[in-house]
Write an enzyme that holds these catalytic residues in place. Structure first.
Site, mmCIF file in Angstrom:
data_model
loop_
_atom_site.group_PDB
_atom_site.id
_atom_site.type_symbol
_atom_site.label_atom_id
_atom_site.label_comp_id
_atom_site.label_asym_id
_atom_site.label_seq_id
_atom_site.Cartn_x
_atom_site.Cartn_y
_atom_site.Cartn_z
ATOM 1 N N GLU A 417 42.379 42.835 34.459
ATOM 2 C CA GLU A 417 41.217 43.852 35.302
ATOM 3 C C GLU A 417 41.880 45.130 35.769
ATOM 4 O OE1 GLU A 417 38.611 41.497 37.347
ATOM 5 O OE2 GLU A 417 37.049 41.904 35.360
ATOM 6 N N GLU A 493 37.740 34.888 29.745
ATOM 7 C CA GLU A 493 36.728 34.205 30.841
ATOM 8 C C GLU A 493 35.349 34.784 29.807
ATOM 9 O OE1 GLU A 493 36.669 36.413 34.556
ATOM 10 O OE2 GLU A 493 38.742 37.149 34.398
#
Ligand code: GAL
Length: 986
Positions: A417, A493
């Site tokens: 991220e 994820e």
């Protein structure tokens, strides 16, 4: 100190050496000295502490290294501030690279002495494995270095500053620094020297660095070994005694070997020697490729059944002990996890030694996250700012230098991220120039231009199916699109394990198993980061965001793991073990009464396992045996119960329901496996129970005008008063549950969360209106309507009571929703609250699925059987209290109440007209209202009532806390329900 050396500047570490690889403890012949232990410590409110590095701090307090200063006295005292939790948002103004004046700064001091020979025959290197976030090092008052990169090693050559005898080491560590902007991982903000510190002798002509390439050619069975060294003087000899290998550094040797894989983690001792130093490494031979869009290890397609692991302990934060690292690895292996992503930074190096040894595939992730720029439209994101390029490259380089010798590391990840930008290419190039043997990962740029796999987080299964088939939406840039279409796909994820859940593993895993392009996924995340603290009464509990009075925080979102904070496996992990099991045992889709067995191993047959079967009836085991099948890697087979068990045995088993179970048990349990370890288990219902004899007994009136239905007493208004001698607090239909974290949030793309929709429909505040109480032959019929305050939708309800005999009564509950309902309801069933002083001690002995909880989309681990728990043990104490504990498929449950036993039997259950096997049973010593209101489990107190839910069905769990909600196959729609239960007293 010059401005460019301050903690607020974007400059590379100063005065440091390129850190060398980290051999396992004791693997090097050179001397070293641990500097772990108590250091002198003082905390200052600002970075300009004014403390003199020549001041030994003799009158300061002490603090243990490694450790975080915020946790120095946990859970009893918080002498140096408290932890703070934010996910995306920065807890400081976004003003890179500057930070606020208030900047807790720790001054550390300790003394050491080194043998004189260390200085006269080489260099002395001070090595920090991890310091959060910026630090400066001085020896004997002389400032030598500034460094950063919290989860990365720093080496400082201190030789020239040393004196004979005692030396003073000083470190100044700031909580905030320019580095904060690139270390915005979703976790507690915790500072200090949190990994080990050591002094190492680096002899003249010793090994400054070693890099190992150990491939495996699956066509020839040859291992290919090459060791490169930096020695500063001359070359090295490489010996593998077990293989009879002796070579020079830089030479490539080919020799037959047993390859390394997570299934068989074969390691060889490789000794690398110069005249001055020998290092013995544990090397595994394996080759990782991503050609043709398939992730392969040693030529075979391998699926990553993974988890994301942050480092965490409830009193130590990220200063995890070797025991905890081992516990994590063993728990992963025991739960059939074969891969771990080290979210979102390189782990303590010892963790990788354990992964090498026990067999886990590792995605080693760079210490980089800039998520806090996303809410600002990524303005000023370091990933796209040239000024940050050297620093971001330095981070990946230090990771690769430290970890490249580990066979377990199969993928490098550039970070998490951190948005998009030019520095991704620079990092990718730097990694490839050091190590071309592993594919690269990065999720933050979906175009995937710099990497070797297409990665996404929380993509819903329909999209994953499209990607699996190669039918994803095209990128506007044709060249990028065809590059990405050629890559394997990974869910870095998925299945957010917050609170009760996740539901729906199977939907993902079926896709992963079916499509060669899908290389697997990593569940978010391994453990709840609950920090132990005490409430006003001194009771310990696990704190989450906000429990330390933080100005900004993200609450319970830090409690989203498969393990509870004390490392108790949550039901989500038990379910994951079943979903990840290498031997899959599931009802065969096309053949009723048959099981499909599938060997998911890439390299291992089932020869080493016994396939035990059990025929399970209402009262327990009816028959047992063993299957002869042996499945090759990747093979599937369908086996019918009748052909194995024989019709005679099935018929001999009375007329109750019958399950056929198969369980794969290793013939020789691995050293790390617990006693009850299996490689996979599953069952199929081979026969529904025959209906129970109908109720025919008379209804009677008691002296005080109540209705007696066998042992059950109702008053003239239809209120249930007693079951046998046990008074009833409340009995009515119910359609509410204490919201799970998934219920309470909105799934991606949904306008409203399930919980919010249910509250709007008034399901959390149901009221019942009784319309009629009348006799229809031998049946007492109570007609009612149940609905929520402020809502006009509700249920018409018919309770039909019939006597079976003096000790037994039947209740048929018929519910019909009416009005305008949301798309789902949490549960449909009967709530029976019995007065019971010690409800937690009541034992429940049930026939059905167990022993753990299960829900519509989380029921792979639940096995048919006869199980027992006390009501206390029935509870799952999630870090944030919520609905828990349902047991599905329950056909009979016996409760040993204070007044004597009460047995519940499921006679007939229909949901939307469809027959269901058994009820979903839940037993609690507190109400759903109390459960919903509690912020932490220790706040829940038994209220003298046994709260039973006998449900026809419950809504699934989903993963809406982050990602998709409950899939259509597990949604409970507002639908007519029939629930017939038989109650027997005595
Ligand atoms: C992801 C992130 C993780 C964690 C998770 C939610 O976006 O990469 O670090 O925040 O969401 O729990």
């Amino acid at each position: 100190m010059t401005a460019q050396h301050t903690h607020e500047s974007v400059v590379l570490p100063q005065g440091v050496r390129a850190p060398r690889f980290r051999p396992p403890a004791g693997a090097s012949s050179t001397a070293s000295q641990s500097l772990d232990g108590p250091w002198r410590f003082r905390l200052y409110p600002e970075a300009t502490t004014g403390a003199d590095p020549a001041d030994a701090g003799s009158d300061w307090a002490t603090l243990d290294v490694p450790g975080h200063w915020q946790l120095a006295g946990a859970p009893d005292a918080w002498p140096y501030g408290t932890p703070a939790y934010t996910n995306v948002q920065f807890p400081i103004p976004v003003d890179p690279p500057r930070v606020p004046r208030a900047n807790p700064t720790g001054e550390y001091r300790r003394t050491f002495a080194v043998p004189p020979a260390w200085r006269s025959q080489g260099r002395v290197v001070l090595r920090f494995e991890g310091v959060d976030s910026w630090f400066e090092v001085a020896v004997n008052g002389q400032v030598l270095a500034q460094s950063h990169g919290s989860r990365l090693p720093t080496e400082v050559d201190v030789t020239d500053a040393l004196v004979d005898g005692e030396n003073l080491l000083a470190a100044r560590v700031t909580q905030w620094s320019a580095q904060t902007y690139v270390e915005d991982q979703d976790q507690w903000w915790l500072s200090g020297i949190f990994r080990s510190v050591s002094l190492e002798h680096r002899p003249v002509g010793g090994l400054e660095h070693v890099s190992v390439t150990a491939g495996y050619d699956h066509r020839t069975g040859a291992g290919e070994l090459r060791v490169d060294v930096e020695t500063g003087a001359g070359s090295a000899v490489v010996r593998v005694a077990e293989l009879g290998v002796e070579a020079r550094d830089g030479e490539t040797v080919r020799v037959p070997v047993e390859p390394w894989s997570a299934e068989s983690p074969r390691l060889y001792d490789v000794a690398v020697s110069t005249p001055a130093e020998t290092v013995t490494l544990r090397v595994g031979f394996r080759t990782v490729t991503t050609e043709d869009g398939v992730f392969r290890v040693n030529g075979r397609a391998v699926k990553l059944y993974g988890v994301n692991r942050h480092e965490f302990e409830p009193t130590r934060g990220r200063a995890v002990t070797p025991e905890t690292m081992l516990a994590d690895v063993l728990l992963m292996k025991q739960h059939h996890v074969n891969a771990v992503r080290t979210s979102h930074y390189p782990p303590h190096p010892h963790f990788l030694d354990l992964c090498d040894e026990h067999g886990l595939y590792v995605v080693d992730e760079n210490d980089l996250e800039t998520h806090g720029f996303e809410p600002l439209g990524w303005r000023g994101n370091p990933t796209d700012d040239q000024a940050w390029a050297p620093l971001l490259v330095d981070r990946v380089v230090r990771m690769v230098r430290r970890d490249a010798h580990h066979p377990s590391v199969v993928v490098w990840s550039l970070g998490n991220e951190a948005g998009r930008g030019q520095n991704l290419a620079a990092m990718a190039q730097a990694v490839r120039s050091l190590d071309g043997s592993r594919p690269l990962h990065y999720e933050g740029d979906w175009a995937s231009g710099e990497v070797d796999m297409y990665s996404r987080m929380y993509a819903a299964s329909p999209e994953v199916a499209l990607i699996g088939r190669g039918e994803e939406t095209a990128l506007p840039d044709g060249a990028l699109d065809s590059h990405r279409r050629g890559l394997p796909f990974v869910l870095c994820e998925y299945a957010h394990a917050m609170g009760n859940g996740p539901g729906g593993y199977t939907d993902y895993l079926d896709l992963i198993d079916a499509h060669p392009r899908l290389m697997g996924g990593f569940v978010w995340e391994w453990i709840d980061h609950g920090i132990v603290r005490r409430d006003a009464d001194g009771t310990p509990f696990y704190a989450y965001g906000g429990d330390f009075g933080e100005e900004l925080h993200d609450g319970t979102f830090i409690a989203d793991g498969l393990l509870l904070p004390d490392r108790t496996p949550s039901p989500g992990l038990v379910e994951l073990a079943a979903a990840y099991a290498p031997l899959q045992v599931r009802p065969a889709a096309a053949r009723p009464g048959a099981l499909e067995l599938r060997n998911r191993y890439a390299f291992t047959s089932t020869e080493g396992a016994r396939l035990e079967w059990t025929l399970m009836g209402e009262d327990g085991v009816v028959g047992q045996g063993e299957l002869e099948e042996i499945l090759a890697p990747g093979e599937s087979r369908v086996v019918g119960a009748a052909e194995v068990v024989g019709d005679a045995l099935i018929e001999s088993a009375g007329d109750g329901g019958l399950w056929w179970l198969v369980r794969a048990v290793p013939r020789e349990a691995p050293s790390w496996a617990p006693e009850a370890f299996d490689l996979g288990a599953g069952q199929v219902l081979v026969r529904q129970a025959a209906p129970l004899a109908p109720a025919r007994g008379p209804l009677t009136r008691t002296a005080d005008g109540h209705h007696a239905v066998g042992p059950v007493v109702l008053d003239a208004t239809g209120r249930l008063l007693r079951v046998g001698a046990t008074p009833v607090r409340l009995a009515r239909m119910d359609a509410w549950r204490a919201l799970t974290d998934n219920d309470a949030r909105r799934a991606w793309g949904d306008p409203i969360g399930d919980g919010e929709a249910w509250r709007r429909a008034g399901l959390d505040r149901l009221h019942e209106r009784v319309d009629r109480v009348e006799l229809e032959g031998d049946t007492l019929v109570v007609t009612a309507r149940t609905a929520g305050a402020a809502s006009d939708c509700g249920f018409t309800v018919r309770y039909e009571w019939r006597t079976v005999d003096d000790t037994t009564a039947d209740l048929v509950l018929r519910l019909t929703p009416e009005g305008s309902w949301p798309g789902s309801v949490p549960r449909l069933g009967w709530l029976l609250a019995l007065e019971q002083p010690s409800a937690g001690d009541v034992t429940v002995d049930w026939t059905g699925l167990g022993p753990h909880e299960s829900y519509a989309d989380s029921a792979r681990a639940a096995l048919a059987g006869r199980w027992r728990h006390t009501v206390d043990d029935w509870q799952t104490r999630y870090t944030h209290p919520q609905e828990n504990g349902a047991r599905r498929g329950v056909t009979r449950a016996r409760l040993d109440l204070a007044a004597g036993p009460l047995t519940l039997r499921a006679v007939e259950v229909r949901v939307g007209g469809r027959p269901v096997h058994g009820v979903e049973l839940t037993a609690r010593p507190w109400s759903d209202t109390a459960l919903d209101a509690a912020a932490h489990p220790h706040e829940l107190a038994p209220d003298g009532v046994l709260w039973l839910h006998v449900d026809a069905a419950q809504h699934g769990l989903g993963s809406a806390a982050c990602g998709p909600g409950v899939l259509p196959n597990a949604v409970l729609r507002p639908t007519p329900v029939t629930l017939q239960i038989r109650l027997t007293v005595g």
